[in-house]
Design an enzyme around this catalytic site. Structure first.
Site, mmCIF file in Angstrom:
data_model
loop_
_atom_site.group_PDB
_atom_site.id
_atom_site.type_symbol
_atom_site.label_atom_id
_atom_site.label_comp_id
_atom_site.label_asym_id
_atom_site.label_seq_id
_atom_site.Cartn_x
_atom_site.Cartn_y
_atom_site.Cartn_z
ATOM 1 N N ARG A 234 0.857 -1.182 0.000
ATOM 2 C CA ARG A 234 0.000 0.000 0.000
ATOM 3 C C ARG A 234 0.894 1.232 0.000
ATOM 4 O O ARG A 234 1.920 1.278 0.705
ATOM 5 C CB ARG A 234 -0.901 0.032 1.246
ATOM 6 C CG ARG A 234 -2.101 -0.911 1.195
ATOM 7 C CD ARG A 234 -3.137 -0.506 0.147
ATOM 8 N NE ARG A 234 -4.267 -1.429 0.077
ATOM 9 C CZ ARG A 234 -4.340 -2.485 -0.729
ATOM 10 N NH1 ARG A 234 -3.362 -2.772 -1.558
ATOM 11 N NH2 ARG A 234 -5.422 -3.257 -0.727
ATOM 12 N N GLU A 263 -2.549 7.578 -4.859
ATOM 13 C CA GLU A 263 -2.900 6.936 -6.135
ATOM 14 C C GLU A 263 -4.380 7.066 -6.501
ATOM 15 O O GLU A 263 -4.747 6.923 -7.672
ATOM 16 C CB GLU A 263 -2.517 5.455 -6.112
ATOM 17 C CG GLU A 263 -3.390 4.604 -5.191
ATOM 18 C CD GLU A 263 -3.007 3.122 -5.227
ATOM 19 O OE1 GLU A 263 -1.814 2.822 -5.125
ATOM 20 O OE2 GLU A 263 -3.922 2.286 -5.351
ATOM 21 N N HIS A 295 -0.875 -0.060 -9.717
ATOM 22 C CA HIS A 295 -1.649 -1.000 -8.890
ATOM 23 C C HIS A 295 -2.184 -2.161 -9.744
ATOM 24 O O HIS A 295 -3.391 -2.422 -9.775
ATOM 25 C CB HIS A 295 -2.797 -0.289 -8.160
ATOM 26 C CG HIS A 295 -3.147 -0.963 -6.865
ATOM 27 N ND1 HIS A 295 -3.378 -0.288 -5.700
ATOM 28 C CD2 HIS A 295 -3.302 -2.276 -6.554
ATOM 29 C CE1 HIS A 295 -3.661 -1.138 -4.728
ATOM 30 N NE2 HIS A 295 -3.617 -2.372 -5.228
HETATM 31 P P1 NAI Z 1 -1.538 -11.280 4.940
HETATM 32 O O1 NAI Z 1 -2.559 -10.841 5.924
HETATM 33 O O2 NAI Z 1 -1.496 -12.727 4.544
HETATM 34 O O3 NAI Z 1 -0.072 -10.890 5.463
HETATM 35 C C1 NAI Z 1 0.228 -9.645 6.033
HETATM 36 C C2 NAI Z 1 1.344 -9.884 7.048
HETATM 37 O O4 NAI Z 1 1.740 -8.605 7.549
HETATM 38 C C3 NAI Z 1 0.898 -10.740 8.251
HETATM 39 O O5 NAI Z 1 1.808 -11.792 8.452
HETATM 40 C C4 NAI Z 1 0.892 -9.758 9.407
HETATM 41 O O6 NAI Z 1 1.244 -10.356 10.640
HETATM 42 C C5 NAI Z 1 1.965 -8.771 8.947
HETATM 43 N N1 NAI Z 1 1.916 -7.506 9.652
HETATM 44 C C6 NAI Z 1 0.829 -6.871 10.195
HETATM 45 N N2 NAI Z 1 1.230 -5.737 10.800
HETATM 46 C C7 NAI Z 1 2.573 -5.658 10.649
HETATM 47 C C8 NAI Z 1 3.557 -4.723 11.071
HETATM 48 N N3 NAI Z 1 3.227 -3.648 11.795
HETATM 49 N N4 NAI Z 1 4.841 -4.956 10.728
HETATM 50 C C9 NAI Z 1 5.181 -6.060 10.028
HETATM 51 N N5 NAI Z 1 4.308 -6.985 9.611
HETATM 52 C C10 NAI Z 1 3.017 -6.780 9.916
HETATM 53 O O7 NAI Z 1 -1.719 -10.338 3.676
HETATM 54 P P2 NAI Z 1 -1.236 -10.617 2.177
HETATM 55 O O8 NAI Z 1 -2.304 -11.297 1.422
HETATM 56 O O9 NAI Z 1 0.131 -11.200 2.204
HETATM 57 O O10 NAI Z 1 -1.180 -9.110 1.617
HETATM 58 C C11 NAI Z 1 -0.220 -8.177 2.077
HETATM 59 C C12 NAI Z 1 -0.584 -6.794 1.590
HETATM 60 O O11 NAI Z 1 -0.482 -6.756 0.157
HETATM 61 C C13 NAI Z 1 -2.073 -6.411 1.849
HETATM 62 O O12 NAI Z 1 -2.206 -5.810 3.113
HETATM 63 C C14 NAI Z 1 -2.376 -5.451 0.747
HETATM 64 O O13 NAI Z 1 -2.178 -4.141 1.242
HETATM 65 C C15 NAI Z 1 -1.317 -5.748 -0.327
HETATM 66 N N6 NAI Z 1 -1.908 -6.187 -1.581
HETATM 67 C C16 NAI Z 1 -1.574 -5.512 -2.724
HETATM 68 C C17 NAI Z 1 -2.086 -5.903 -3.947
HETATM 69 C C18 NAI Z 1 -1.714 -5.212 -5.225
HETATM 70 O O14 NAI Z 1 -2.359 -5.437 -6.256
HETATM 71 N N7 NAI Z 1 -0.673 -4.380 -5.237
HETATM 72 C C19 NAI Z 1 -3.052 -7.004 -4.035
HETATM 73 C C20 NAI Z 1 -3.286 -7.697 -2.781
HETATM 74 C C21 NAI Z 1 -2.746 -7.273 -1.604
#
Ligand code: NAI
Length: 334
Positions: A234, A263, A295
């Site tokens: 993000r 964005e 994105h």
């Molecule tokens: P997920 O929920 O599986 O993993 C997120 C990880 O971040 C978790 O392990 C969590 O413990 C960790 N986390 C939470 N707070 C934290 C902090 N303060 N410091 C370090 N780690 C922390 O989510 P997933 O599916 O891996 O997605 C990650 C991010 O990718 C989403 O939050 C979303 O913003 C982004 N995303 C971007 C897309 C794009 O098209 N560019 C598409 C899908 C997701």
């Protein structure tokens, strides 16, 4: 259920119409983003479907509640653009698509890494113009480098698995370490240690009040000179003005972005015939060592299929039971 589907593009309609054959919801496709100026369009819709650049702040949710909306169906995993507390207080249920294709985002991240390193974007243009000079295209071996992965959930782990194949040393930081990390030889370290030791840093944590501007002047100063920075998570994770200064000084050697903190006014639109008003974004575009995509990391047919199926199934589940296993609960933001 009657659903107002905001921020729809042609490809959204294509995938939602195909999936809806099995669900039979009444889908009304709307092109505008959902925000305070457009929320009136949701009047009398029991459900709205929103995407990442819709702005569901407290004022919008108050109006939705007043209009009789009961369900906010997000077609994204992230929910940082929704005031979950207000939705909870006003009795609106928020559902999301927790996982659609972590591979799509992870593979795009690696695409950005390869592009900022080997400069495919510049090479493509040069070769088409008959310019076969290699000047300015010098890259580095990724094999043997140390990569710091911040956030080791679904996407972070996919990135780890690909980079293990490249022969990288993997460091990680997460508030909840992932037990599967050991199989990739990943070492969990403090954020400061990750900043200090990583040649490449890639962001895969959600945007929360804790992670807002995680990368700023102070944290950049802890990184190696010439660090490669990648963000497909993000935009708000990075203080863009601070990163611009770090690019100018050479602290950041290459930057690969799929997201940008402002964005919402730019991405997903064809603005090629208009003057871009965002001077910070315009400055970013001037750097030869910055590659930005709009994105699109999620944008594979596998992911769109999965997003439409899960979103419609969430709506059906809510209609039948009043809740959903993919509900965003208030404790997820506390
Ligand atoms: P997920 O929920 O599986 O993993 C997120 C990880 O971040 C978790 O392990 C969590 O413990 C960790 N986390 C939470 N707070 C934290 C902090 N303060 N410091 C370090 N780690 C922390 O989510 P997933 O599916 O891996 O997605 C990650 C991010 O990718 C989403 O939050 C979303 O913003 C982004 N995303 C971007 C897309 C794009 O098209 N560019 C598409 C899908 C997701």
């Amino acid at each position: 259920m009657k659903v107002a589907v905001f921020s729809t593009e042609k490809y959204d309609r294509q995938f939602f119409d195909a999936a809806n054959v099995h669900f039979g919801h009444e889908l009304f496709y709307l092109e505008p983003h959902l925000n305070i100026h457009t929320v009136a369009l949701a009047q009398d819709f029991p459900a709205v479907c929103a995407f990442v650049n819709d702005d569901l702040d407290a004022a919008v949710i108050e109006k939705l509640a007043k209009h009789g909306t009961r369900l906010i169906a997000l077609r994204s995993a992230g929910f940082n653009h929704v005031d979950i507390q207000t939705a909870h207080d006003r009795g609106l249920t928020v559902v999301r698509v927790p996982a659609y294709s972590p591979y799509a985002v992870a593979e795009h991240t690696i695409g950005l890494l390869l592009t900022v390193n080997r400069k495919f974007h510049r090479a493509f243009n040069r070769v088409r113009e008959g310019n076969f000079s290699l000047e300015g295209l010098l890259g580095f071996d990724i094999h043997g480098l140390t990569v710091g992965i911040i956030g080791t959930g679904k996407i972070g782990m996919c990135v780890a698995s690909i980079l293990k194949g490249f022969g990288c040393k993997l460091l990680a930081y997460d508030v909840y370490p992932n037990p599967e990390a050991a199989q990739f030889g990943m070492d969990y370290v403090s954020l400061d240690e990750l900043f200090a030791r990583s040649d490449i840093i890639t962001l895969h944590c959600p945007l929360t009040p804790d992670t807002y501007h995680l990368i700023d002047q102070e944290t950049l100063s802890k990184m190696k000179d010439g660090v490669v920075l990648l963000n497909t998570s993000r935009g708000g994770l990075i203080n863009t003005l601070d990163v611009i200064e770090a690019l100018k000084s050479g602290k950041v050697g290459c930057l690969g972005l799929d997201v940008y903190e402002e964005e919402a006014d730019l991405f997903f639109e064809d603005l090629s015939s208009t003057v871009i008003q965002d001077d910070v974004f315009a400055r970013l575009l001037t750097f030869p060592n910055v590659v930005i995509t709009g994105h699109q990391a999620f944008f594979t047919r596998n992911a769109l299929y999965s997003i439409s199926e899960t979103t419609l199934a969430n709506i059906t589940e809510f209609e039948q039971t009043g809740t959903s296993e993919n509900r965003v609960t208030i404790d997820m933001v506390r």
